[in-house]
Structure formats: structure tokens, C-alpha cells
Design a protein around this motif. Structure first.
Motif, PDB file in Angstrom:
ATOM      1  N   GLU A  51     -27.673  10.946 -37.502  1.00 51.20           N
ATOM      2  CA  GLU A  51     -26.948  12.184 -37.257  1.00 51.20           C
ATOM      3  C   GLU A  51     -25.488  11.896 -36.902  1.00 51.20           C
ATOM      4  O   GLU A  51     -24.579  12.533 -37.429  1.00 51.20           O
ATOM      5  CB  GLU A  51     -27.621  12.964 -36.126  1.00 51.20           C
ATOM      6  CG  GLU A  51     -26.935  14.276 -35.783  1.00 51.20           C
ATOM      7  CD  GLU A  51     -27.586  14.980 -34.604  1.00 51.20           C
ATOM      8  OE1 GLU A  51     -27.540  16.223 -34.585  1.00 51.20           O
ATOM      9  OE2 GLU A  51     -28.140  14.309 -33.709  1.00 51.20           O
ATOM     10  N   GLN A  52     -25.298  10.921 -36.022  1.00 49.85           N
ATOM     11  CA  GLN A  52     -23.924  10.601 -35.606  1.00 49.85           C
ATOM     12  C   GLN A  52     -23.106  10.059 -36.772  1.00 49.85           C
ATOM     13  O   GLN A  52     -21.926  10.409 -36.921  1.00 49.85           O
ATOM     14  CB  GLN A  52     -23.930   9.596 -34.442  1.00 49.85           C
ATOM     15  CG  GLN A  52     -22.561   9.415 -33.807  1.00 49.85           C
ATOM     16  CD  GLN A  52     -21.991  10.724 -33.268  1.00 49.85           C
ATOM     17  OE1 GLN A  52     -22.639  11.427 -32.496  1.00 49.85           O
ATOM     18  NE2 GLN A  52     -20.773  11.066 -33.687  1.00 49.85           N
ATOM     19  N   ARG A  53     -23.692   9.247 -37.632  1.00 52.46           N
ATOM     20  CA  ARG A  53     -22.961   8.739 -38.810  1.00 52.46           C
ATOM     21  C   ARG A  53     -22.546   9.893 -39.715  1.00 52.46           C
ATOM     22  O   ARG A  53     -21.436   9.916 -40.245  1.00 52.46           O
ATOM     23  CB  ARG A  53     -23.813   7.716 -39.572  1.00 52.46           C
ATOM     24  CG  ARG A  53     -23.814   6.332 -38.935  1.00 52.46           C
ATOM     25  CD  ARG A  53     -24.372   5.262 -39.862  1.00 52.46           C
ATOM     26  NE  ARG A  53     -25.730   5.537 -40.327  1.00 52.46           N
ATOM     27  CZ  ARG A  53     -26.832   5.193 -39.679  1.00 52.46           C
ATOM     28  NH1 ARG A  53     -26.766   4.553 -38.542  1.00 52.46           N
ATOM     29  NH2 ARG A  53     -28.016   5.464 -40.180  1.00 52.46           N
ATOM     30  N   CYS A  54     -23.419  10.861 -39.886  1.00 55.44           N
ATOM     31  CA  CYS A  54     -23.088  12.028 -40.718  1.00 55.44           C
ATOM     32  C   CYS A  54     -21.971  12.845 -40.072  1.00 55.44           C
ATOM     33  O   CYS A  54     -21.035  13.279 -40.764  1.00 55.44           O
ATOM     34  CB  CYS A  54     -24.320  12.909 -40.922  1.00 55.44           C
ATOM     35  SG  CYS A  54     -25.592  12.160 -41.952  1.00 55.44           S
ATOM     36  N   ILE A  55     -22.052  13.061 -38.775  1.00 51.32           N
ATOM     37  CA  ILE A  55     -21.001  13.806 -38.068  1.00 51.32           C
ATOM     38  C   ILE A  55     -19.677  13.074 -38.183  1.00 51.32           C
ATOM     39  O   ILE A  55     -18.631  13.683 -38.481  1.00 51.32           O
ATOM     40  CB  ILE A  55     -21.404  14.022 -36.584  1.00 51.32           C
ATOM     41  CG1 ILE A  55     -22.563  15.020 -36.501  1.00 51.32           C
ATOM     42  CG2 ILE A  55     -20.204  14.506 -35.755  1.00 51.32           C
ATOM     43  CD1 ILE A  55     -23.204  15.115 -35.121  1.00 51.32           C
ATOM     44  N   ASP A  56     -19.692  11.759 -37.985  1.00 53.23           N
ATOM     45  CA  ASP A  56     -18.466  10.956 -38.099  1.00 53.23           C
ATOM     46  C   ASP A  56     -17.882  11.046 -39.508  1.00 53.23           C
ATOM     47  O   ASP A  56     -16.667  11.204 -39.677  1.00 53.23           O
ATOM     48  CB  ASP A  56     -18.735   9.494 -37.737  1.00 53.23           C
ATOM     49  CG  ASP A  56     -19.068   9.291 -36.255  1.00 53.23           C
ATOM     50  OD1 ASP A  56     -18.834  10.223 -35.452  1.00 53.23           O
ATOM     51  OD2 ASP A  56     -19.588   8.197 -35.917  1.00 53.23           O
ATOM     52  N   ALA A  57     -18.755  10.975 -40.522  1.00 56.46           N
ATOM     53  CA  ALA A  57     -18.280  11.050 -41.914  1.00 56.46           C
ATOM     54  C   ALA A  57     -17.662  12.418 -42.186  1.00 56.46           C
ATOM     55  O   ALA A  57     -16.618  12.513 -42.847  1.00 56.46           O
ATOM     56  CB  ALA A  57     -19.437  10.778 -42.877  1.00 56.46           C
TER      57      ALA A  57
END
Length: 134
Positions: free
Chosen positions: A119-125
């Protein structure tokens, strides 16, 4: 002081109501040979022993035991006898179930971490793309 006495027999509807289950569930346990009520014509008549067995079956179910495991443990019981074998078998089943649940809990915790990281990787992207509403 008088204490209310337990009935000497129970109907299927009385047991269903007491344990908050359906009569169909009780008949299922009968079909599996776990309960063996007496019959008065078409009416099932359950003894206090049947009531106790039903209580133990439902407890086993809550603990995650299979019907076969519950049956094995219940059948080991001998009133008025040393039930060491039954108690040791129950301890082994409980320990096994606890170990299984501990492993499942560990697996869930790892999965939660993986999901949080994803989830955090998607938010960061998305943030890198300039998207702010996530």
C-alpha cells in the motif's frame, strides 16, 4: 435453600433453544453417531448424558476440533473412572490447535506487513506522479 433440579430428559427443541442451535444441527450430530437419543414413537428424548455430549461437541467446535476429534475425546470418558487417557488426549489436541493458531497468527502478521508495504509503495508512486487523493 432449594436449587432447581435439572430435568431428567430433554426434547430436541429444548436443547436447540438452550444451546442456540437449530434442531437440524442436533439431528446432524445424531446422523454422525455423536448423539443417540431414546425414542418415544417419533419423538426424540435426550438424556442428561446426551445434553453433556452436545455441550462438549459444541465446545470442541468452538476450539476448532473436528467432529472426529471431539468424538474420540468424548468416547474416552468413563464416569467414575480415572480419565487420565482422555485428559492427556485433550491436552494434546489443545496444544496442537494452539500451535496451528500461533502459526496462522504469525502468517497473518506477515501478510499484514506485506500489505502495508505494498500500500505504501502505491501511495508513494502516486505521490511521485503528483496524485494527492489516495
Amino acid at each position: 435453600m432449594n436449587t432447581p433440579s435439572r430435568p431428567s430428559t430433554y426434547s430436541i427443541s429444548e436443547l436447540a433453544k438452550e444451546f442456540d442451535i437449530t434442531t437440524r444441527t442436533i439431528r446432524f450430530y445424531e446422523d454422525k453417531g455423536l448423539l443417540t437419543p431414546q425414542r418415544k414413537g417419533q419423538t426424540r428424548v435426550y438424556s442428561p448424558a446426551d445434553r453433556t455430549k452436545l455441550k462438549l461437541i459444541l465446545r470442541g467446535k468452538r476450539l476448532g476440533f473436528s467432529l472426529e476429534e471431539s468424538r474420540d475425546i468424548i468416547e474416552m470418558y468413563s464416569p467414575g473412572q480415572n480419565n487420565e487417557q482422555q485428559l492427556k488426549a485433550l491436552i494434546n489436541h489443545v496444544r496442537s490447535r494452539k500451535a496451528t493458531l500461533q502459526q496462522q497468527l504469525h502468517d497473518i502478521e506477515l501478510m499484514m506487513l506485506d500489505l502495508q508495504e505494498s500500500e505504501q509503495r502505491c501511495i508513494d508512486a502516486l505521490q511521485e506522479m503528483g496524485v494527492t487523493d489516495t
